[in-house]
Write an enzyme that holds these catalytic residues in place. Structure first.
Site, PDB file in Angstrom:
ATOM      1  N   LYS A  52       0.849  -1.208   0.000  1.00  0.00           N
ATOM      2  CA  LYS A  52       0.000   0.000   0.000  1.00  0.00           C
ATOM      3  C   LYS A  52       0.877   1.248   0.000  1.00  0.00           C
ATOM      4  CE  LYS A  52      -3.774  -2.475   2.207  1.00  0.00           C
ATOM      5  NZ  LYS A  52      -4.628  -2.757   3.339  1.00  0.00           N
ATOM      6  N   GLN A  96      -4.661  -1.728   9.517  1.00  0.00           N
ATOM      7  CA  GLN A  96      -4.517  -3.041   8.884  1.00  0.00           C
ATOM      8  C   GLN A  96      -5.121  -4.122   9.786  1.00  0.00           C
ATOM      9  OE1 GLN A  96      -3.437  -3.536   5.786  1.00  0.00           O
ATOM     10  NE2 GLN A  96      -3.800  -5.733   5.947  1.00  0.00           N
ATOM     11  N   ASP A 119     -11.275   2.617   4.353  1.00  0.00           N
ATOM     12  CA  ASP A 119     -11.652   1.203   4.277  1.00  0.00           C
ATOM     13  C   ASP A 119     -13.174   1.049   4.258  1.00  0.00           C
ATOM     14  OD1 ASP A 119      -9.678  -0.789   4.068  1.00  0.00           O
ATOM     15  OD2 ASP A 119      -9.038  -0.503   6.136  1.00  0.00           O
TER      16      ASP A 119
HETATM   17  N1  LIG Z   1      -7.678  -2.651   6.834  1.00  0.00           N
HETATM   18  C1  LIG Z   1      -7.739  -3.693   5.986  1.00  0.00           C
HETATM   19  N2  LIG Z   1      -7.208  -4.871   6.348  1.00  0.00           N
HETATM   20  C2  LIG Z   1      -7.302  -5.928   5.480  1.00  0.00           C
HETATM   21  C3  LIG Z   1      -7.899  -5.771   4.200  1.00  0.00           C
HETATM   22  C4  LIG Z   1      -8.451  -4.515   3.873  1.00  0.00           C
HETATM   23  O1  LIG Z   1      -9.047  -4.311   2.767  1.00  0.00           O
HETATM   24  N3  LIG Z   1      -8.343  -3.489   4.778  1.00  0.00           N
HETATM   25  N4  LIG Z   1      -7.883  -6.818   3.282  1.00  0.00           N
HETATM   26  C5  LIG Z   1      -7.100  -8.002   3.528  1.00  0.00           C
HETATM   27  C6  LIG Z   1      -5.697  -8.044   2.973  1.00  0.00           C
HETATM   28  N5  LIG Z   1      -5.316  -7.086   1.938  1.00  0.00           N
HETATM   29  C7  LIG Z   1      -5.262  -5.779   2.256  1.00  0.00           C
HETATM   30  O2  LIG Z   1      -5.018  -5.353   3.336  1.00  0.00           O
HETATM   31  C8  LIG Z   1      -4.769  -7.508   0.682  1.00  0.00           C
HETATM   32  C9  LIG Z   1      -4.740  -8.833   0.315  1.00  0.00           C
HETATM   33  C10 LIG Z   1      -4.126  -9.228  -0.890  1.00  0.00           C
HETATM   34  C11 LIG Z   1      -3.538  -8.295  -1.715  1.00  0.00           C
HETATM   35  C12 LIG Z   1      -2.823  -8.652  -2.968  1.00  0.00           C
HETATM   36  O3  LIG Z   1      -2.497  -7.802  -3.762  1.00  0.00           O
HETATM   37  N6  LIG Z   1      -2.501  -9.940  -3.180  1.00  0.00           N
HETATM   38  C13 LIG Z   1      -1.709 -10.359  -4.297  1.00  0.00           C
HETATM   39  C14 LIG Z   1      -0.590 -11.250  -3.803  1.00  0.00           C
HETATM   40  C15 LIG Z   1       0.315 -10.517  -2.863  1.00  0.00           C
HETATM   41  C16 LIG Z   1       1.394 -11.395  -2.233  1.00  0.00           C
HETATM   42  O4  LIG Z   1       2.384 -11.627  -2.895  1.00  0.00           O
HETATM   43  O5  LIG Z   1       1.203 -11.821  -1.081  1.00  0.00           O
HETATM   44  C17 LIG Z   1      -2.578 -11.113  -5.288  1.00  0.00           C
HETATM   45  O6  LIG Z   1      -3.610 -11.682  -4.868  1.00  0.00           O
HETATM   46  O7  LIG Z   1      -2.241 -11.119  -6.471  1.00  0.00           O
HETATM   47  C18 LIG Z   1      -3.579  -6.969  -1.357  1.00  0.00           C
HETATM   48  C19 LIG Z   1      -4.188  -6.577  -0.164  1.00  0.00           C
HETATM   49  C20 LIG Z   1      -6.954  -8.289   5.020  1.00  0.00           C
HETATM   50  N7  LIG Z   1      -6.773  -7.125   5.809  1.00  0.00           N
END
Ligand SMILES: Nc1nc2c(c(=O)[nH]1)N[C@@H](CN(C=O)c1ccc(C(=O)N[C@@H](CCC(=O)O)C(=O)O)cc1)CN2
Length: 297
Positions: A52, A96, A119
């Site tokens: 992020k 987070q 969020d």
């Molecule tokens: N405050 C928040 N916490 C969490 C959220 C949220 O939206 N707000 N969502 C999830 C996790 N998350 C963001 O925080 C998130 C998950 C996955 C990815 C992402 O880009 N994944 C990639 C792979 C990344 C890697 O190598 O690990 C993909 O799927 O291609 C971004 C954000 C829980 N907590």
């Protein structure tokens, strides 16, 4: 032929739109600011927060980061949130998730200024979403809507089964999909780990959203022919790779792909949209707080 949605490509288009908004804000002397708060040593959470912050750097959004030790107190967290609430250079605040068990995450979210709650988790913003008047749509559900739109999936009149009832994905995507609006007008069933005859329900669905956080819970036998499959799971499974793990979705991709007309992969599906929509909400927040208009699709 099954259409495998390229989430990175859709996210890149959203980022281009956000970039134009950053420029429009900068032209009026406003630099959008996003604060991330991390109270965890969980490697996945650390990765997401640094992704992020990197995305902010790339688009010219001012990224501010606050790290609290997992042993810190609930009061320490509240102090951090309240300090950021009062900082006029911060337009968005993101706590987070998950936070440690000794902290009441719901209470901490109540202290985030609803105008800075990018969020969309503050009760005021949840209420607005449920009432059909969202201020900030939660990032992952909004990203799913954008992916469906990009793949020309019409939700109008469709039967959607959501597997998972989390505050972050399951509940808000259900609310978005039942709204009387483009990208809505669906009939939604929300399932979870105690749902009876889960496979019978998912098999009836035009669209299956898997968001239970259980690796490969949904396999091809649970998908009806021609259904649309959206995989929200990003599970780290031990593996002999450079990183020591591989990423696996909540859907068993190979068997589900054989049945589906449209499917999202993991990685490279819903995940990149979560970050793109966070940037989207951040420029929206900067616009709302400064009165400088931006053009967000
Ligand atoms: N405050 C928040 N916490 C969490 C959220 C949220 O939206 N707000 N969502 C999830 C996790 N998350 C963001 O925080 C998130 C998950 C996955 C990815 C992402 O880009 N994944 C990639 C792979 C990344 C890697 O190598 O690990 C993909 O799927 O291609 C971004 C954000 C829980 N907590």
């Amino acid at each position: 032929m099954t259409h495998v949605i390229d989430g990175n490509a859709v996210a890149d288009r959203i980022r281009d739109d956000v970039q134009n908004c950053v420029t429009a804000l900068e032209d009026e002397g406003v630099t959008p600011g996003l604060a991330t708060v991390l109270m965890s040593d969980d490697p996945a959470s650390e990765t997401y927060v640094s992704m992020k912050q990197r995305a902010c750097d790339e688009l010219g959004i001012e990224g501010i980061h606050r790290k609290l030790e997992p042993e810190a107190s609930a009061d320490d967290l509240l102090e951090t949130v309240i300090e950021l609430d009062g900082d006029p250079t911060v337009h968005g605040i993101l706590l987070q998730m998950p936070v440690p068990d000794h902290v009441d995450g719901t209470n901490a979210l109540r202290h985030v200024d609803p105008l800075k709650d990018v969020d969309g988790f503050h009760p005021e913003n949840v209420g607005r979403l449920v009432a059909g008047d969202p201020r900030y749509k939660p990032c992952t559900p909004h990203g799913i809507q954008k992916l469906l739109e990009a793949a020309d999936v019409d939700t109008d009149g469709s039967d959607v089964v959501i597997v998972g009832r989390s505050e972050i994905v399951g509940k808000p995507i259900a609310n978005l999909l039942i709204q009387k609006a483009p990208g809505g007008n669906a009939t939604v069933t929300v399932c979870h780990s105690r749902t009876n005859a889960l496979a019978e329900k998912t098999r009836q669905a035009d669209i299956v959203v898997a968001a239970a956080g259980v690796p490969e819970l949904v396999d091809g036998s649970m998908i009806g022919a021609g259904a649309v499959v959206i995989d929200v799971g990003v599970n780290r499974i031990d593996a002999e790779t450079e990183k020591g793990y591989e990423l696996v979705g909540d859907v068993e991709f190979d068997s589900a792909r054989e049945k589906a007309s449209v499917i999202t992969p993991v990685p490279g599906g819903v995940g990149p949209m979560t970050i793109a929509m966070l940037l989207y909400n951040t420029v929206a927040a900067a616009s709302i707080q400064t009165g400088v208009p931006v053009d967000l699709p």
